[in-house]
Design a protein around this motif. Structure first.
Motif, mmCIF file in Angstrom:
data_model
loop_
_atom_site.group_PDB
_atom_site.id
_atom_site.type_symbol
_atom_site.label_atom_id
_atom_site.label_comp_id
_atom_site.label_asym_id
_atom_site.label_seq_id
_atom_site.Cartn_x
_atom_site.Cartn_y
_atom_site.Cartn_z
ATOM 1 N N LEU A 249 0.831 -1.201 0.000
ATOM 2 C CA LEU A 249 0.000 0.000 0.000
ATOM 3 C C LEU A 249 0.872 1.260 0.000
ATOM 4 N N ALA A 250 1.958 1.239 0.774
ATOM 5 C CA ALA A 250 2.862 2.392 0.818
ATOM 6 C C ALA A 250 3.461 2.660 -0.565
ATOM 7 N N GLN A 251 3.826 1.608 -1.266
ATOM 8 C CA GLN A 251 4.401 1.777 -2.600
ATOM 9 C C GLN A 251 3.383 2.354 -3.577
ATOM 10 N N LEU A 252 2.138 1.907 -3.465
ATOM 11 C CA LEU A 252 1.067 2.467 -4.295
ATOM 12 C C LEU A 252 0.904 3.956 -4.016
ATOM 13 N N ALA A 253 0.864 4.322 -2.727
ATOM 14 C CA ALA A 253 0.655 5.718 -2.346
ATOM 15 C C ALA A 253 1.787 6.604 -2.845
ATOM 16 N N LEU A 254 3.016 6.115 -2.786
ATOM 17 C CA LEU A 254 4.160 6.888 -3.272
ATOM 18 C C LEU A 254 4.108 7.050 -4.784
ATOM 19 N N ALA A 255 3.807 5.964 -5.479
ATOM 20 C CA ALA A 255 3.720 6.049 -6.936
ATOM 21 C C ALA A 255 2.636 7.035 -7.352
ATOM 22 N N TRP A 256 1.540 7.050 -6.602
ATOM 23 C CA TRP A 256 0.414 7.936 -6.935
ATOM 24 C C TRP A 256 0.792 9.402 -6.770
ATOM 25 N N VAL A 257 1.478 9.777 -5.691
ATOM 26 C CA VAL A 257 1.798 11.199 -5.485
ATOM 27 C C VAL A 257 2.839 11.696 -6.477
ATOM 28 N N LEU A 258 3.565 10.794 -7.102
ATOM 29 C CA LEU A 258 4.586 11.209 -8.065
ATOM 30 C C LEU A 258 4.013 11.412 -9.466
ATOM 31 N N GLN A 259 2.693 11.217 -9.633
ATOM 32 C CA GLN A 259 2.086 11.337 -10.956
ATOM 33 C C GLN A 259 2.017 12.778 -11.495
ATOM 34 N N PRO A 260 1.611 13.770 -10.711
ATOM 35 C CA PRO A 260 1.490 15.126 -11.268
ATOM 36 C C PRO A 260 2.823 15.624 -11.812
ATOM 37 N N THR A 261 2.785 16.298 -12.950
ATOM 38 C CA THR A 261 4.022 16.762 -13.573
ATOM 39 C C THR A 261 4.752 17.781 -12.711
ATOM 40 N N SER A 262 4.016 18.487 -11.837
ATOM 41 C CA SER A 262 4.650 19.490 -10.990
ATOM 42 C C SER A 262 5.390 18.881 -9.800
ATOM 43 N N VAL A 263 5.145 17.608 -9.494
ATOM 44 C CA VAL A 263 5.802 16.971 -8.352
ATOM 45 C C VAL A 263 7.163 16.437 -8.780
ATOM 46 N N THR A 264 8.195 17.012 -8.176
ATOM 47 C CA THR A 264 9.558 16.609 -8.505
ATOM 48 C C THR A 264 9.991 15.414 -7.678
ATOM 49 N N SER A 265 9.701 15.463 -6.379
ATOM 50 C CA SER A 265 10.158 14.426 -5.458
ATOM 51 C C SER A 265 9.179 14.322 -4.299
ATOM 52 N N ALA A 266 9.182 13.173 -3.650
ATOM 53 C CA ALA A 266 8.364 12.972 -2.445
ATOM 54 C C ALA A 266 9.296 12.672 -1.286
ATOM 55 N N ILE A 267 9.057 13.342 -0.163
ATOM 56 C CA ILE A 267 9.878 13.141 1.027
ATOM 57 C C ILE A 267 9.328 11.970 1.831
ATOM 58 N N ILE A 268 10.167 10.996 2.065
ATOM 59 C CA ILE A 268 9.774 9.865 2.896
ATOM 60 C C ILE A 268 10.400 10.026 4.285
ATOM 61 N N GLY A 269 9.712 9.501 5.284
ATOM 62 C CA GLY A 269 10.262 9.401 6.622
ATOM 63 C C GLY A 269 10.473 7.931 6.915
ATOM 64 N N ALA A 270 11.357 7.635 7.842
ATOM 65 C CA ALA A 270 11.614 6.230 8.154
ATOM 66 C C ALA A 270 12.117 6.099 9.578
ATOM 67 N N SER A 271 11.854 4.934 10.151
ATOM 68 C CA SER A 271 12.389 4.628 11.475
ATOM 69 C C SER A 271 13.372 3.474 11.408
ATOM 70 N N LYS A 272 13.464 2.838 10.222
ATOM 71 C CA LYS A 272 14.430 1.756 10.040
ATOM 72 C C LYS A 272 14.765 1.611 8.559
ATOM 73 N N VAL A 273 15.884 0.974 8.295
ATOM 74 C CA VAL A 273 16.405 0.847 6.937
ATOM 75 C C VAL A 273 15.418 0.146 6.011
ATOM 76 N N SER A 274 14.757 -0.885 6.501
ATOM 77 C CA SER A 274 13.862 -1.661 5.637
ATOM 78 C C SER A 274 12.727 -0.808 5.081
ATOM 79 N N GLN A 275 12.292 0.212 5.828
ATOM 80 C CA GLN A 275 11.243 1.095 5.322
ATOM 81 C C GLN A 275 11.731 1.916 4.137
ATOM 82 N N ILE A 276 12.969 2.353 4.182
ATOM 83 C CA ILE A 276 13.548 3.089 3.055
ATOM 84 C C ILE A 276 13.625 2.180 1.833
#
Length: 338
Positions: free
Chosen positions: A285-312
């Motif tokens: 689900l997280a991967q879907l949500a990230l892919a979705w926010v990167l769709q608009p042409t004006s979005v250059t990058s999405a900032i992720i937060g993490a508490s452990k390496v595996s989340q990154i």
């Protein structure tokens, strides 16, 4: 300034730029990784430095060379910048010219009337403090973290222009500005000769306010955007599919952004339906949500937060499948507006 000898034990992965896609930030010469790492949480004085170091190293090895800070990230305030400064000293100094490091000022930082807002005094003082904590000679981007209705916008933008002209930063950014405020800031900065590089707004499947005018302003004026909270503070992950788990952000009493009362049964039902689309796409689900926010042409990058390496690592894997069919986008919209 960085004076300590770097840690010889860390050598960045030589293939770090091979798989990470980069996108031009507006009309500038800057290219940002499609995912950036934010140090808002889990990089404070209260957190384990070894974990912070492991996460930053792994992110950089995966091609994430943009790290986002603010003066009051911690806790306590300022400590995320101090943690990053320690990382620079220990291991990242040899890679400084590969890194794009940003910081911000605007929200409360120290007591009194000059420890918050958009005044020239606050922004420049805060930038100097942030440079000292990080040990950097300059920031790549320095942001006005939020619009200040009690300070003339011209004063705020003149302060950012001065920060660039004085060598404290290379580029100007704004965050949490409305479409109209952004438009005015663009005009002022253009006249000053320090054009706006990037806007940093909140954007995710449940918070789409930028679509009501801001994205058009950014596209019309050649300004990029780095969106934060793409996973809605973790709500757009498998964590909340059956409710609020113990130890989650929503369960913490000190959490001020993701409140338990915001996680309604209606929203949980939507998340469950979205997870089925993710499953069909072979994504979390997280991967879907990230892919979705990167769709608009004006979005250059999405900032992720993490508490452990595996989340990154999980987030970066989202970049393997960024394409949506028209049917999938329609299904997602239908779920979100229901």
């Amino acid at each position: 300034m960085i004076t300590h000898q770097p840690n010889p034990h860390y050598i960045a992965d030589t293939g770090r730029y091979e798989n990470m896609p980069y996108k031009r930030c507006g009309n500038s010469g800057i290219r940002l990784p499609r995912l950036s790492l934010g140090l808002w949480q889990n990089f404070g004085e209260v957190d384990a430095f070894s974990n912070a170091q492991s996460m930053v190293h792994r992110a950089f090895d995966l091609g994430i060379n943009h790290f986002d800070l603010a003066n009051n990230y911690g806790p306590p305030y300022g400590s995320a910048e101090s943690t990053f400064g320690k990382l620079m000293q220990k291991s990242l100094a040899p890679y400084r010219d590969e890194l794009l490091i940003s910081s911000k000022a605007g929200y409360d930082m120290w007591p009194g009337p000059h420890g918050i807002g958009g005044s020239r005094k606050y922004l420049i003082s805060s930038c100097d403090q942030s440079l000292k904590r990080t040990g950097l000679d300059y920031f790549d981007v320095f942001y006005s973290h939020c619009f200040d209705p009690d300070t003339p916008l011209e004063e705020t933008m003149q302060a950012l222009d001065y920060i660039v002209r004085s060598g404290r930063a290379l580029y100007v950014g704004v965050s949490n500005y409305s479409a109209e405020q952004t438009k005015q800031a663009i005009t002022i900065l253009r006249d000053l000769g320090s054009p706006l590089l990037v806007h940093q707004p909140r954007y995710n499947m449940f918070d789409r306010w930028i679509e009501d005018g801001l994205t058009q302003v950014l596209e019309d004026n050649g300004v990029g955007s780095v969106v934060f909270s793409p996973l809605a503070q973790g709500f757009l992950t498998n964590k909340y599919l059956t409710g609020i788990p113990d130890g989650s952000r929503a369960a913490r009493s000190e959490q001020i952004h993701l409140q338990a009362d915001q996680i309604t049964q209606d929203k949980i039902a939507k998340v469950q339906r979205l997870s089925l689309i993710a499953e069909d796409r072979g994504q979390s689900l997280a991967q879907l949500a990230l892919a979705w926010v990167l769709q608009p042409t004006s979005v250059t990058s999405a900032i992720i937060g993490a508490s452990k390496v595996s989340q990154i690592e999980d987030c970066v894997a989202a970049l393997d499948n960024l394409q949506f069919s028209a049917e999938q986008l329609a299904q997602i919209d239908q779920i979100l507006v229901a």
